[in-house]
Scaffold this motif. Structure first.
Motif, mmCIF file in Angstrom:
data_model
loop_
_atom_site.group_PDB
_atom_site.id
_atom_site.type_symbol
_atom_site.label_atom_id
_atom_site.label_comp_id
_atom_site.label_asym_id
_atom_site.label_seq_id
_atom_site.Cartn_x
_atom_site.Cartn_y
_atom_site.Cartn_z
ATOM 1 N N ARG A 356 0.721 -1.183 -0.077
ATOM 2 C CA ARG A 356 0.082 -0.097 -0.112
ATOM 3 C C ARG A 356 0.674 1.186 0.092
ATOM 4 O O ARG A 356 0.711 2.188 0.845
ATOM 5 C CB ARG A 356 -0.972 -0.031 1.150
ATOM 6 N N LEU A 357 1.801 1.258 -0.773
ATOM 7 C CA LEU A 357 2.684 2.492 -0.927
ATOM 8 C C LEU A 357 2.409 3.771 -1.179
ATOM 9 O O LEU A 357 2.888 4.801 -1.043
ATOM 10 C CB LEU A 357 4.108 2.135 -2.031
ATOM 11 N N TRP A 358 1.051 3.795 -1.921
ATOM 12 C CA TRP A 358 0.316 5.193 -2.158
ATOM 13 C C TRP A 358 0.147 5.761 -0.854
ATOM 14 O O TRP A 358 -0.399 7.084 -0.755
ATOM 15 C CB TRP A 358 -0.713 4.839 -2.860
ATOM 16 N N ARG A 359 -0.011 5.124 0.345
ATOM 17 C CA ARG A 359 -0.234 5.718 1.453
ATOM 18 C C ARG A 359 1.003 6.555 2.222
ATOM 19 O O ARG A 359 0.814 7.004 3.159
ATOM 20 C CB ARG A 359 -0.746 4.768 2.590
ATOM 21 N N ARG A 360 2.103 6.294 1.599
ATOM 22 C CA ARG A 360 3.604 6.567 2.230
ATOM 23 C C ARG A 360 4.070 7.841 1.504
ATOM 24 O O ARG A 360 4.207 7.627 0.330
ATOM 25 C CB ARG A 360 4.129 5.685 2.345
ATOM 26 N N PRO A 361 4.044 9.042 1.908
ATOM 27 C CA PRO A 361 4.552 10.152 1.220
ATOM 28 C C PRO A 361 6.145 9.789 0.687
ATOM 29 O O PRO A 361 6.458 10.394 -0.322
ATOM 30 C CB PRO A 361 4.624 11.058 2.256
ATOM 31 N N VAL A 362 6.878 9.047 1.262
ATOM 32 C CA VAL A 362 8.147 8.970 0.954
ATOM 33 C C VAL A 362 8.336 8.028 -0.496
ATOM 34 O O VAL A 362 9.276 8.401 -1.444
ATOM 35 C CB VAL A 362 9.237 8.250 1.971
ATOM 36 N N ALA A 363 7.172 7.283 -0.581
ATOM 37 C CA ALA A 363 7.278 6.362 -1.829
ATOM 38 C C ALA A 363 6.844 7.294 -2.835
ATOM 39 O O ALA A 363 7.502 7.256 -4.028
ATOM 40 C CB ALA A 363 6.221 5.330 -1.473
ATOM 41 N N TRP A 364 6.076 8.363 -2.621
ATOM 42 C CA TRP A 364 5.887 9.393 -3.844
ATOM 43 C C TRP A 364 7.029 10.087 -4.118
ATOM 44 O O TRP A 364 7.256 10.558 -5.231
ATOM 45 C CB TRP A 364 4.495 10.146 -3.596
ATOM 46 N N LEU A 365 7.852 10.512 -3.279
ATOM 47 C CA LEU A 365 8.938 11.254 -3.220
ATOM 48 C C LEU A 365 10.188 10.454 -4.198
ATOM 49 O O LEU A 365 10.705 10.889 -5.115
ATOM 50 C CB LEU A 365 9.807 11.632 -2.144
ATOM 51 N N VAL A 366 9.997 9.112 -3.936
ATOM 52 C CA VAL A 366 10.964 8.137 -4.586
ATOM 53 C C VAL A 366 10.848 8.001 -6.063
ATOM 54 O O VAL A 366 11.456 8.143 -7.022
ATOM 55 C CB VAL A 366 11.208 6.857 -4.132
ATOM 56 N N VAL A 367 9.226 7.935 -6.263
ATOM 57 C CA VAL A 367 8.943 7.859 -7.740
ATOM 58 C C VAL A 367 9.247 9.066 -8.602
ATOM 59 O O VAL A 367 9.648 9.032 -9.541
ATOM 60 C CB VAL A 367 7.422 7.877 -7.557
ATOM 61 N N VAL A 368 9.214 10.149 -7.866
ATOM 62 C CA VAL A 368 9.639 11.579 -8.532
ATOM 63 C C VAL A 368 10.918 11.534 -8.738
ATOM 64 O O VAL A 368 11.520 11.994 -9.986
ATOM 65 C CB VAL A 368 8.982 12.931 -7.652
ATOM 66 N N LEU A 369 11.680 11.007 -7.761
ATOM 67 C CA LEU A 369 13.213 11.110 -8.062
ATOM 68 C C LEU A 369 13.572 9.936 -9.127
ATOM 69 O O LEU A 369 14.626 10.394 -9.847
ATOM 70 C CB LEU A 369 13.870 10.636 -6.778
ATOM 71 N N ILE A 370 12.858 8.873 -9.200
ATOM 72 C CA ILE A 370 13.481 8.017 -10.327
ATOM 73 C C ILE A 370 12.796 8.147 -11.627
ATOM 74 O O ILE A 370 13.226 7.470 -12.417
ATOM 75 C CB ILE A 370 13.318 6.639 -9.823
ATOM 76 N N ALA A 371 11.859 9.182 -11.649
ATOM 77 C CA ALA A 371 11.068 9.032 -13.071
ATOM 78 C C ALA A 371 11.923 9.473 -14.157
ATOM 79 O O ALA A 371 12.004 8.674 -15.234
ATOM 80 C CB ALA A 371 9.786 10.165 -12.871
ATOM 81 N N ALA A 372 12.795 10.629 -13.868
ATOM 82 C CA ALA A 372 13.635 10.947 -15.156
ATOM 83 C C ALA A 372 14.640 9.805 -15.273
ATOM 84 O O ALA A 372 14.820 9.505 -16.712
ATOM 85 C CB ALA A 372 14.243 12.361 -14.726
ATOM 86 N N PRO A 373 15.531 9.322 -14.493
ATOM 87 C CA PRO A 373 16.424 8.162 -14.739
ATOM 88 C C PRO A 373 15.694 6.898 -15.534
ATOM 89 O O PRO A 373 16.480 6.488 -16.396
ATOM 90 C CB PRO A 373 16.956 7.653 -13.476
ATOM 91 N N VAL A 374 14.653 6.642 -15.020
ATOM 92 C CA VAL A 374 14.030 5.535 -15.693
ATOM 93 C C VAL A 374 13.555 5.742 -17.207
ATOM 94 O O VAL A 374 13.408 4.770 -17.851
ATOM 95 C CB VAL A 374 12.666 5.148 -14.827
ATOM 96 N N LEU A 375 13.055 6.846 -17.232
ATOM 97 C CA LEU A 375 12.798 7.291 -18.648
ATOM 98 C C LEU A 375 13.702 7.740 -19.674
ATOM 99 O O LEU A 375 13.273 7.808 -20.793
ATOM 100 C CB LEU A 375 11.531 8.706 -18.580
ATOM 101 N N LEU A 376 14.744 8.231 -19.210
ATOM 102 C CA LEU A 376 15.771 8.799 -19.946
ATOM 103 C C LEU A 376 16.144 7.734 -20.992
ATOM 104 O O LEU A 376 16.186 8.092 -22.261
ATOM 105 C CB LEU A 376 16.854 8.950 -19.176
ATOM 106 N N THR A 377 16.470 6.645 -20.768
ATOM 107 C CA THR A 377 16.918 5.681 -21.985
ATOM 108 C C THR A 377 16.020 5.276 -22.831
ATOM 109 O O THR A 377 16.318 5.519 -24.082
ATOM 110 C CB THR A 377 17.657 4.403 -21.286
ATOM 111 N N PRO A 378 14.681 4.757 -22.347
ATOM 112 C CA PRO A 378 13.780 4.578 -23.618
ATOM 113 C C PRO A 378 13.459 5.953 -24.226
ATOM 114 O O PRO A 378 13.315 5.362 -25.524
ATOM 115 C CB PRO A 378 12.352 4.304 -22.737
#
Length: 669
Positions: A356-378
């Motif tokens: 239930r990670l959507w209930r944890r603010p830190v999880a959303w912060l991690v999603v924001v932090l990795i979004a650019a690196p994950v999308l960069l190569t594709p």
């Protein structure tokens, strides 16, 4: 008396006694200083490789989500590779690029900072357990098998094993390009034009290159050099060994993840039988074909997918470490082989839903932090790739269909038997097999609709299915008999079946792994040795395009291609690569002459065998001398056409300023 607490330290002071200040700030300052002094010392001693051990050990000491030695090391490796991929964006633009002192100092400083922020000090791992011995035996045995074919050969023999897929030439090109420019190729577009032709440069520099970048960094540490090797054969030797290391990493990732699926309750006997079967499948089954086809980035991508599968099946004890590791693995898969990114996203989503990670603010912060690196190569790769990428042909070997079906059936039986799906670990492992299988089915459906058959990328997705299923096969340790003899009696027939046969429908004898171990599968060592000879004679190409005409068509093709990348001359070699391909349209003297005239640089022909030929008179109705019994394989051309030596001499006489001939002697003659 007064008790004073400062920086976590408590001291007692009497009246009039000055209170001592904490030494913590001084200690942290010394730690940061040591983080830079140690790399400087190892560099002066030409021992930068020791820093690699220090970094892994340092990060392993900070882990708290695992206890065992193997656990901490594997989780640390899972975190370090993606972190290096992201840090590479900085290394590519800062003034020191890949200098071992700068990279090592940065890495150790990050470890000190992590210790400071988390309040953790490096801790020793827990005691060595029986389960660790089992993993060590399985890992050591299959690693020895993997190393044997390479340790017992010279560079030509080692490279010869990997070059028949010929993709290895472009993987080396990208690895060497990164080492030469000191960073990611996509961040150095102008520099990349020195190494690849303009029509290919964009596709090469935008290819997923996390593995190649990591190899370039490791190369600098292994050689204790701030720059890439000037000698292309030295770089190629390092690249070959790093490809082998990538396969060893895959072995470790799969065995460790399978042990994790097995759970702590599996007895050492049953676990040893299970690990033995999985280890045999890795070397004697299809995974070893990924190594000898020369796909280093796929090896790393498969290893990361295996680790993700194991961690989703049985998460780490520390929620923060689990979140960070899963996020980093997504980044690593994206940077190494993003064909596996959809599967990885599904697996991460399974864990996120369970927690239930959507209930944890830190999880959303991690999603924001990795979004650019994950999308960069594709995104970079999509810019350079064609719209029909999934239907392109390639050199991947056909996967053993029968063995794959047996593996999937066995895994599903082990994980679902007697209400096994009630256990979250088993359930998540089954979902992993289902997700990988669904991805392979989707690619197969698309290829069947568009071109009417399955090819290349379908085989790649089947590799993923096999690796995920091997991780899930850890559940076999819960099903096998408890006693040693019955347990091994169950797995032994499967081990023998994998050793003695392989092929599309398990109809090739013996298996690829056994052929490699027994030196029956040699690749093209002669082509590799010709390429090494040409490179050592003309390390930078000598201002010419070097073309091998010394022997048979395939040997010549491999030699010309691999010499061009080791000489950093591939920008002139692409047209020759396409033209010399033995499977392309038959060649005539006229097309050879046109190629020479169109070459932007002079052409140097290497010749040796008087019988060597490949030219024909009529490309629509070619006559082949080698079709007759008793004729040398080198005499592949039309007997009525010019031999290789005669064609080279004819062109040299007609265009003396454009053609040079070298009468070389191959090293095996």
């Amino acid at each position: 008396m007064t008790a004073v607490t400062s920086g976590g330290n408590t001291v007692t002071a009497g009246p009039g006694t000055p209170v001592r200040r904490s030494r913590a700030p001084l200690g942290w300052s010394a730690a940061f200083a040591l983080a830079w002094l140690l790399p400087l010392a190892t560099h002066l001693l030409h021992a930068d490789a020791l820093l690699l051990v220090v970094v892994v050990a340092g990060l392993a000491g900070l882990q708290r989500g695992t206890a065992g030695w193997f656990d901490r090391v594997v989780v640390s490796l899972a975190q370090l590779f993606p972190a290096l991929c992201v840090a590479g964006l900085l290394f590519s633009v800062w003034p020191w690029h890949l200098h071992p002192v700068a990279v090592g100092g940065f890495a150790l400083s990050v470890l000190v900072l992590l210790s400071l922020l988390t309040g953790r000090r490096p801790a020793r791992p827990g005691r060595w357990r029986a389960r660790d011995w089992v993993l060590a035996v399985g890992f050591g045995g299959v690693t020895a098998l993997a190393l044997e074919p390479f340790v017992l050969r010279d560079l030509g023999g080692r490279l010869g094993l990997l070059i028949p897929g010929e993709d290895m030439s472009r993987h080396f090109l990208l690895f060497d390009m990164i080492g030469q420019v000191g960073g990611y190729a996509f961040l150095n577009p102008e520099e990349s034009l020195r190494y690849a032709p303009a029509d290919l440069a964009e596709g090469i520099r935008n290819y997923p290159q996390g593995t190649h970048f990591s190899f370039a960094v490791l190369d600098h540490f292994i050689r204790s050099s701030p720059t890439a090797a000037a000698d292309g054969t030295v770089s190629m030797n390092v690249m070959v060994w790093l490809c082998v290391a990538a396969f060893v990493f895959l072995i470790l990732a799969v065995l460790w993840s399978a042990r994790r699926v097995a759970g702590a309750g599996a007895s050492p006997v049953r676990l040893l039988a299970t690990i033995g079967l999985i280890a045999a499948w890795l070397f004697f089954g299809d995974p070893v074909s990924v190594l000898i086809s020369g796909y280093p980035n796929e090896l790393v991508g498969l290893a990361l997918a295996a680790l993700l599968t194991g961690l989703v099946a049985r998460p780490l004890a520390s929620y923060g470490e689990q979140l960070a590791t899963v996020a980093l693995l997504l980044v690593g898969v994206s940077f190494s082989y993003h064909l596996f990114l959809p599967y990885s996203m599904v697996m991460a989503g399974i864990w996120a839903w369970r927690e239930r990670l959507w209930r944890r603010p830190v999880a959303w912060l991690v999603v924001v932090l990795i979004a650019a690196p994950v999308l960069l190569t594709p995104l970079l790769n999509a810019k350079a790739a064609s719209g029909y990428q999934l239907t392109l042909p390639g050199t991947a070997r056909t996967t053993d269909r029968a063995a794959t079906l047996v593996l999937i059936a066995l895994v599903l039986f082990c994980l679902t038997r007697r209400g096994g799906l009630r256990a979250p670990g088993n359930r998540n492992a089954v979902l992993g097999v289902a997700a990988a299988g669904a991805m392979a089915a989707a690619v197969a459906t698309y290829q069947l609709i568009t071109i009417g058959r399955t090819i290349y990328y379908f085989e790649k997705t089947l590799h993923l299915v096999i690796i995920v299923a091997l991780v899930g096969l850890g559940g076999l340790a819960r099903v096998l008999p408890r006693r040693a003899v019955p347990a091994f009696a169950v797995v032994l027939p499967l081990v023998v079946a994998m050793v003695v046969a392989g092929g599309r429908w398990h109809n090739q004898r013996p298996s690829v792994g056994l052929r490699v171990a027994a030196a029956l599968e040699r690749g093209s060592p002669d082509g590799a040795r010709d390429a090494i000879l040409m490179t050592r004679m003309f390390p930078d190409g000598g201002g010419m395009m070097n073309v091998d005409l010394m022997s048979s068509p395939y040997r010549n093709w491999y030699a010309s291609t691999y010499a061009s990348v080791m000489q950093r001359n591939y920008r002139y070699a692409q047209v020759w690569y396409l033209w010399q391909d033995p499977l392309s349209r038959p060649k005539t003297l006229e097309t050879l002459e046109t190629l020479v005239l169109d070459s932007p640089v002079p052409v140097r022909f290497f010749v040796f065998d008087p019988q060597a030929s490949f030219l024909v008179l009529d490309p629509d109705h070619p006559s082949r001398a080698s079709a007759k019994p008793g004729v040398s394989r080198s005499a592949y051309g039309d007997p009525a056409a010019k031999s290789n030596i005669a064609a080279a001499e004819y062109l040299a006489a007609k265009y003396p300023a454009k053609v040079q001939i070298v009468h070389a002697v191959p090293p095996n003659r």
